[in-house]
Design an enzyme around this catalytic site. Structure first.
Site, PDB file in Angstrom:
ATOM      1  N   CYS A 190       6.197  -6.865  17.129  1.00 25.70           N
ATOM      2  CA  CYS A 190       7.515  -6.702  16.502  1.00 25.70           C
ATOM      3  C   CYS A 190       7.436  -6.471  14.989  1.00 25.70           C
ATOM      4  O   CYS A 190       8.225  -5.690  14.442  1.00 25.70           O
ATOM      5  CB  CYS A 190       8.402  -7.902  16.823  1.00 25.70           C
ATOM      6  N   HIS A 199      12.869  -9.942  11.398  1.00 23.95           N
ATOM      7  CA  HIS A 199      11.644 -10.141  10.609  1.00 23.95           C
ATOM      8  C   HIS A 199      11.768  -9.391   9.281  1.00 23.95           C
ATOM      9  O   HIS A 199      12.078  -8.182   9.256  1.00 23.95           O
ATOM     10  CB  HIS A 199      10.425  -9.589  11.357  1.00 23.95           C
TER      11      HIS A 199
END
Ligand code: NDP
Ligand code: PHD
Length: 370
Positions: free
Chosen positions: A161, A258
């Protein structure tokens, strides 16, 4: 391998199976697939702990969206290819400890598999595909199928990710300004990246954990494969050999999204200006957009000039979670440029990327009807 019947494939609603449907990534698949007109959820799979139970009872639902009514009473199946007959595509959000064996069983049983797990990412015959970056790697599928003697089956993986956010601006810069020489990235990764139940609350509240086991070498290797090319015969990858990447990964008390602080050095001695870099990122487009894939973001990279953005709570849903937001683009006194980016870790970083990969594959004729 693009087929002349792309239009036909594009119109057909595809039956989708979801492996690991009860987990963090699996639940995101269920939410996104239920609102996507190109797919119909046909089968849900998870561990033996969940198999035989209604999805509403087996899944500890953590999405802010309601559980789609169409799946609530579906019976969860064991992750056995024999129980997934009729699926045109199979999405996997399986735990990596089981994904290797289970996904192999599915593609060897001639299923088109789109995986989030790390197990096959670095296989030279497997496209490691961030669908807004390197759909050209689908050319590997002919050699992959030939090697395994498959007619319909294949496996395409997503990246880690954090990697998925990083490679989007790097690809734009590489395409416009030529090779990159060095990249240093420091991540601030959301809790949902660790799955459920993930990091204990007593470890993450009021705290930062400066280790995500195994994450840094994965990022450093995956970037080279994704930004690299293919061998001339398309029977293997040709990862970049001259780019050096250093990653430092931290877990922070954010639920989704993130954040990554990135410094980049170009190979060319005269680097582009900051304005040229901003323009390059704003103008970046990809093939999945040009093909009109429904999950492709309108703007792949959202450049913000607000000096205190991107922020996870404010920016993670840009482009439905499929866009990368880049801000704080400024000169770097050590390398050439530095910036901060944000990626939604379970959308472009996981389930959304797999779904866009499948939309792309369908349009290009890679998905053969059951
Ligand atoms: N979370 C994220 O942001 C990202 C995750 N990934 C990867 O995606 C995958 C899934 O991650 P995540 O959703 O976070 O993990 P979770 O732990 O939340 O979910 C794991 C899933 O795997 C199933 N499972 C576990 N053991 C077995 C088994 N023996 N047989 C069949 N199914 C099993 C679980 O089913 P059950 O409920 O029955 O136990 C559950 O559905 C991992 O490989 C992860 O590395 C990749 C990118 C981003
Ligand atoms: N490790 C990532 C998520 C993940 O599972 O990545 P991978 O699929 O590369 O193991 C995180 O914790 O944010």
């Amino acid at each position: 391998m693009a087929s002349s019947s792309e239009h036909h494939h594009q119109q057909r609603v595809l039956n989708a199976g979801v492996l690991g449907a009860t987990g963090t990534v699996g639940q995101r698949f269920v939410v996104l697939l239920a609102q996507n007109p190109a797919f119909r959820i046909h089968a849900l799979g998870a561990s033996e702990r969940s198999a035989g139970r209604a999805y509403r009872a087996a899944a500890k639902w953590k999405m802010s969206e309601a559980m789609p009514a169409a799946v609530a009473d579906m019976e969860v199946r064991a992750c056995d290819p024999a129980q997934f007959g009729g699926c045109d595509v199979v999405f996997s959000g399986l735990d990596a400890s089981v994904a290797g064996d289970v996904e192999r069983a599915f593609f060897e049983a001639d299923f088109a598999v789109f995986s989030n797990a790390k197990n096959y990412r670095m296989d030279p015959l497997v496209p490691l595909c961030v669908p807004v970056v390197n759909t050209d790697h689908y050319a590997l599928l002919a050699a992959q199928r030939a090697a395994k003697g498959l007619r319909r089956g294949f496996i395409v993986t997503n990246s880690n990710c954090s990697t998925s956010g990083l490679v989007v601006p790097l690809k734009a810069l590489q395409d416009r300004f030529g090779p990159l020489r060095r990249v240093v990235v420091t991540t601030l990764q959301a809790i949902s990246g660790a799955g459920y139940p993930g990091v204990a609350s007593l470890d993450i509240l009021d705290n930062i954990v400066p280790l995500i086991s195994g994450e840094e070498p994965k990022m450093e290797a995956e970037v080279l494969k994704i930004l690299g090319g293919l061998r001339a015969d398309a029977a293997g990858c040709a990862p970049l050999a001259d780019l050096r990447v250093s990653a430092t990964c931290n877990r922070v008390p954010v639920v989704d999204g993130h954040t990554e602080c990135v410094s980049v050095e170009f190979a060319a001695p005269a680097p582009p200006s900051i304005d040229e870099i901003k323009q390059c990122l704003r103008e970046y487009t990809c093939e999945a957009q040009r093909l009109g894939c429904p999950s492709a973001p309108r703007q792949a990279i959202v450049v913000t000039d607000d000096e205190d953005r991107p922020q996870p709570r404010l920016d993670r849903n840009a482009g439905g979670g499929m866009a990368v937001t880049v801000g704080r683009i400024r000169p770097c006194p050590v390398f050439h440029v530095k910036f901060t980016l944000l990626v939604h870790n379970t959308v472009l970083g996981a389930a959304g990327a797999s779904i866009l990969n499948a939309e792309y594959a369908a349009r290009k004729g890679y998905i053969v009807a059951v």
